[in-house]
Design a protein around this motif. Structure first.
Motif, PDB file in Angstrom:
ATOM      1  N   GLU A   1      39.630   8.854  60.073  1.00 29.13           N
ATOM      2  CA  GLU A   1      40.336   7.697  59.514  1.00 29.13           C
ATOM      3  C   GLU A   1      40.357   7.768  57.991  1.00 29.13           C
ATOM      4  N   LEU A   2      41.073   8.734  57.436  1.00 37.59           N
ATOM      5  CA  LEU A   2      41.116   8.893  55.989  1.00 37.59           C
ATOM      6  C   LEU A   2      41.993   7.824  55.340  1.00 37.59           C
ATOM      7  N   PHE A   3      43.122   7.506  55.970  1.00 36.30           N
ATOM      8  CA  PHE A   3      44.054   6.546  55.398  1.00 36.30           C
ATOM      9  C   PHE A   3      43.918   5.188  56.060  1.00 36.30           C
ATOM     10  N   GLN A   4      43.882   4.142  55.252  1.00 32.67           N
ATOM     11  CA  GLN A   4      43.883   2.779  55.788  1.00 32.67           C
ATOM     12  C   GLN A   4      45.308   2.333  56.072  1.00 32.67           C
TER      13      GLN A   4
ATOM     14  N   ILE B   1      43.468   4.649  50.737  1.00 27.54           N
ATOM     15  CA  ILE B   1      42.491   5.501  51.397  1.00 27.54           C
ATOM     16  C   ILE B   1      41.194   4.750  51.626  1.00 27.54           C
ATOM     17  N   ASP B   2      40.471   5.206  52.618  1.00 28.52           N
ATOM     18  CA  ASP B   2      39.175   4.636  52.941  1.00 28.52           C
ATOM     19  C   ASP B   2      38.149   5.268  51.998  1.00 28.52           C
ATOM     20  N   ARG B   3      37.741   4.537  51.004  1.00 27.97           N
ATOM     21  CA  ARG B   3      36.801   5.069  50.005  1.00 27.97           C
ATOM     22  C   ARG B   3      35.366   4.764  50.421  1.00 27.97           C
TER      23      ARG B   3
END
Length: 75
Positions: free
Chosen positions: A6-9, A33-35
């Protein structure tokens, strides 16, 4: 960062392509992006070792094709 599912929100397309242009020159995309801690560690490690932290994002967005520019808006 490899293997992170799940890299991109969210991904948003805007500009002429989103408006339905017949011959757009590019596709404008805004990506959240999921930081999480893994991303932060990757980012800090890359910068500390003089490497670009963004190839993982480029490959996720466009595969191995060329011709993409990523701009971090700092948010």
């Amino acid at each position: 960062m490899s293997g992170q599912p799940e890299l991109f929100q969210s991904v948003h397309v805007f500009g002429s392509y989103a408006r339905g242009a017949f011959d757009p020159g590019d596709v404008d995309v805004a990506v959240d992006i999921d930081r999480d801690d893994r991303w932060r560690q990757h980012f800090i490690s890359s910068l500390a070792n003089g490497r670009d932290p963004y190839p993982v994002l480029r490959v996720a967005l466009r595969g191995r094709r060329r011709g993409i520019e990523l701009i971090d808006d700092g948010t």
